[in-house]
Design a protein around this motif. Sequence first.
Motif, PDB file in Angstrom:
ATOM      1  N   VAL A  31       0.853  -1.197   0.000  1.00 43.30           N
ATOM      2  CA  VAL A  31       0.000   0.000   0.000  1.00 43.30           C
ATOM      3  C   VAL A  31       0.890   1.249   0.000  1.00 43.30           C
ATOM      4  CG1 VAL A  31      -1.812   1.250   1.194  1.00 43.30           C
ATOM      5  CG2 VAL A  31      -1.761  -1.269   1.275  1.00 43.30           C
ATOM      6  N   PRO A  32       0.736   2.147  -0.978  1.00 47.92           N
ATOM      7  CA  PRO A  32       1.552   3.382  -1.002  1.00 47.92           C
ATOM      8  C   PRO A  32       1.158   4.340   0.126  1.00 47.92           C
ATOM      9  CG  PRO A  32       0.581   2.898  -3.162  1.00 47.92           C
ATOM     10  CD  PRO A  32      -0.112   2.022  -2.160  1.00 47.92           C
ATOM     11  N   THR A  33       2.023   5.326   0.320  1.00 51.48           N
ATOM     12  CA  THR A  33       1.753   6.361   1.315  1.00 51.48           C
ATOM     13  C   THR A  33       0.539   7.192   0.891  1.00 51.48           C
ATOM     14  OG1 THR A  33       4.108   6.467   1.839  1.00 51.48           O
ATOM     15  CG2 THR A  33       2.756   8.324   2.554  1.00 51.48           C
ATOM     16  N   LYS A  34      -0.250   7.645   1.884  1.00 52.35           N
ATOM     17  CA  LYS A  34      -1.466   8.426   1.671  1.00 52.35           C
ATOM     18  C   LYS A  34      -2.467   7.666   0.808  1.00 52.35           C
ATOM     19  CE  LYS A  34      -1.963  12.139   2.885  1.00 52.35           C
ATOM     20  NZ  LYS A  34      -2.541  12.681   4.137  1.00 52.35           N
ATOM     21  N   HIS A  46     -13.752  -6.254   6.214  1.00 50.37           N
ATOM     22  CA  HIS A  46     -12.859  -6.919   7.165  1.00 50.37           C
ATOM     23  C   HIS A  46     -11.846  -5.945   7.777  1.00 50.37           C
ATOM     24  CE1 HIS A  46     -10.225  -9.780   9.056  1.00 50.37           C
ATOM     25  NE2 HIS A  46      -9.192  -9.411   8.276  1.00 50.37           N
ATOM     26  N   ALA A  47     -11.144  -5.188   6.933  1.00 48.39           N
ATOM     27  CA  ALA A  47     -10.085  -4.322   7.477  1.00 48.39           C
ATOM     28  C   ALA A  47      -9.749  -3.223   6.469  1.00 48.39           C
ATOM     29  CB  ALA A  47      -8.842  -5.142   7.818  1.00 48.39           C
ATOM     30  N   THR A  48      -9.045  -2.206   6.989  1.00 48.22           N
ATOM     31  CA  THR A  48      -8.526  -1.111   6.162  1.00 48.22           C
ATOM     32  C   THR A  48      -7.011  -1.184   6.203  1.00 48.22           C
ATOM     33  OG1 THR A  48     -10.425   0.304   6.671  1.00 48.22           O
ATOM     34  CG2 THR A  48      -8.448   1.381   5.802  1.00 48.22           C
ATOM     35  N   LEU A  49      -6.394  -1.325   5.054  1.00 47.63           N
ATOM     36  CA  LEU A  49      -4.942  -1.456   4.984  1.00 47.63           C
ATOM     37  C   LEU A  49      -4.308  -0.079   4.819  1.00 47.63           C
ATOM     38  CD1 LEU A  49      -4.626  -4.551   2.620  1.00 47.63           C
ATOM     39  CD2 LEU A  49      -4.901  -4.500   5.117  1.00 47.63           C
ATOM     40  N   ASP A  50      -3.404   0.260   5.747  1.00 50.24           N
ATOM     41  CA  ASP A  50      -2.647   1.512   5.647  1.00 50.24           C
ATOM     42  C   ASP A  50      -1.385   1.284   4.827  1.00 50.24           C
ATOM     43  OD1 ASP A  50      -4.551   2.776   7.225  1.00 50.24           O
ATOM     44  OD2 ASP A  50      -3.543   2.186   9.096  1.00 50.24           O
ATOM     45  N   ALA A  51      -0.543   2.314   4.717  1.00 53.74           N
ATOM     46  CA  ALA A  51       0.681   2.224   3.919  1.00 53.74           C
ATOM     47  C   ALA A  51       1.601   1.148   4.484  1.00 53.74           C
ATOM     48  CB  ALA A  51       1.380   3.577   3.904  1.00 53.74           C
ATOM     49  N   GLY A  52       2.142   0.306   3.608  1.00 56.89           N
ATOM     50  CA  GLY A  52       3.068  -0.737   4.024  1.00 56.89           C
ATOM     51  C   GLY A  52       2.791  -2.063   3.336  1.00 56.89           C
ATOM     52  N   PHE A  53       3.404  -3.135   3.857  1.00 58.90           N
ATOM     53  CA  PHE A  53       3.270  -4.490   3.295  1.00 58.90           C
ATOM     54  C   PHE A  53       2.148  -5.228   4.030  1.00 58.90           C
ATOM     55  CE2 PHE A  53       4.208  -9.011   3.637  1.00 58.90           C
ATOM     56  CZ  PHE A  53       4.323  -9.370   2.307  1.00 58.90           C
ATOM     57  N   HIS A  54       1.294  -5.905   3.233  1.00 58.58           N
ATOM     58  CA  HIS A  54       0.194  -6.656   3.816  1.00 58.58           C
ATOM     59  C   HIS A  54       0.025  -7.949   3.009  1.00 58.58           C
ATOM     60  CE1 HIS A  54      -1.147  -3.227   6.281  1.00 58.58           C
ATOM     61  NE2 HIS A  54      -0.835  -2.483   5.225  1.00 58.58           N
ATOM     62  N   ALA A  55      -0.353  -9.039   3.740  1.00 57.86           N
ATOM     63  CA  ALA A  55      -0.606 -10.347   3.117  1.00 57.86           C
ATOM     64  C   ALA A  55      -2.051 -10.747   3.389  1.00 57.86           C
ATOM     65  CB  ALA A  55       0.359 -11.402   3.656  1.00 57.86           C
ATOM     66  N   LEU A  56      -2.767 -11.100   2.352  1.00 61.18           N
ATOM     67  CA  LEU A  56      -4.164 -11.491   2.471  1.00 61.18           C
ATOM     68  C   LEU A  56      -4.296 -13.008   2.299  1.00 61.18           C
ATOM     69  CD1 LEU A  56      -5.793  -8.677   0.282  1.00 61.18           C
ATOM     70  CD2 LEU A  56      -5.310  -8.654   2.746  1.00 61.18           C
ATOM     71  N   ILE A  57      -5.480 -13.502   2.646  1.00 56.99           N
ATOM     72  CA  ILE A  57      -5.754 -14.937   2.474  1.00 56.99           C
ATOM     73  C   ILE A  57      -6.334 -15.136   1.075  1.00 56.99           C
ATOM     74  CG2 ILE A  57      -7.076 -16.899   3.318  1.00 56.99           C
ATOM     75  CD1 ILE A  57      -7.098 -15.590   6.059  1.00 56.99           C
ATOM     76  N   PRO A  58      -5.682 -15.927   0.252  1.00 60.92           N
ATOM     77  CA  PRO A  58      -6.195 -16.123  -1.122  1.00 60.92           C
ATOM     78  C   PRO A  58      -7.604 -16.723  -1.113  1.00 60.92           C
ATOM     79  CG  PRO A  58      -3.938 -16.935  -0.906  1.00 60.92           C
ATOM     80  CD  PRO A  58      -4.412 -16.643   0.482  1.00 60.92           C
ATOM     81  N   PHE A  59      -8.383 -16.311  -2.086  1.00 63.50           N
ATOM     82  CA  PHE A  59      -9.751 -16.781  -2.311  1.00 63.50           C
ATOM     83  C   PHE A  59     -10.735 -16.359  -1.213  1.00 63.50           C
ATOM     84  CE2 PHE A  59      -6.899 -19.897  -4.274  1.00 63.50           C
ATOM     85  CZ  PHE A  59      -7.311 -19.815  -5.591  1.00 63.50           C
ATOM     86  N   ILE A  60     -10.247 -15.755  -0.130  1.00 56.49           N
ATOM     87  CA  ILE A  60     -11.136 -15.348   0.967  1.00 56.49           C
ATOM     88  C   ILE A  60     -11.176 -13.826   1.093  1.00 56.49           C
ATOM     89  CG2 ILE A  60     -11.532 -15.486   3.460  1.00 56.49           C
ATOM     90  CD1 ILE A  60     -10.344 -18.278   3.405  1.00 56.49           C
TER      91      ILE A  60
END
Length: 308
Positions: A31-34, A46-60
């Motif tokens: 996720v880029p800044t801003k 489910h959630a709001t992803l802020d700037a940084g690295f994130h891993a999601l569950i495939p197909f879910i």
Amino acid sequence: MVIDLDLVVTAIWGLIFFIFIIKLFQSIRLVPTKSAYIVERLGKYHATLDAGFHALIPFIDKVAYIHDLKEETIDVPPQECFSSDEVNVEVDGVIYISVTDPVKASYGVTDYRYAAIQLAQTTTRSVIGTLDLDRTFEERDVISAKVVEVLDQAGATWGIRVHRYEIKNITPPETVKNAMEMQVNAERERRALLAKSEGDKQSKINRSEGIKAETINRSEGEMQRRINEAEGKAEEILSIAKATAESIERLAAVIAAPGGQNALRMQLGEQYLKQLDGLGQSGSRVILPGNMVHFEQWMDAMGLQEQR
């Protein structure tokens, strides 16, 4: 035609593996800044992803919305508005907004940009409808402030913040524009005539003030000259009087000294004889005393008998 069942099964498993690899890579999000990513799990927020690295569950998990949190500019298309004096004008503007709550911006309204544009247009029409045509050009700040106020109220539920709203153009009909230009030209000519008359008036005032100042300076100069002459004459009289007084004092001191009276008689006699000689030479008549004895006695008293 004979189909190899093992080959088909292998192809299916290969396709499934390929899809799984693709989904696995798609589940990794940077996720880029801003920026903010809205993640849904099985169709539910489910959630709001802020700037940084994130891993999601495939197909879910799935990124349903992507929001840019930086301030953005939205053009408000031109629209026709009627002023309170029934003049049709065309107004357009620009909105400066930013997303403050990504969740509300995703689920509180279908398209917050389109909603903000529509609300800005309706508010602009309602505000201009309360103003005369002339005031619409003067009350731009009032219109902008009202639009911002209304958008802020709606933005609380839309997850956005309206920083400002600016009106770019207010375009009246061509006939009204020509009339306004004539009015402006007439006002400009009136101001020019007024400025010229004020200039002439000030010029005459300045000229009269100059003449007045010149007259006063001349009169003051003449007065000062006379004062200086009078003071000079007074100084001259005082000097003569002082010199005369000093000469009289010295003469009195000389007369009071021994032999002073005889010297005075001698000097007076000499002056008298000189006067007589001068009268005789000029042909003037000389008047002598009738009794010469008394005259000779006076000569003896003055000590002039011998000189005669």
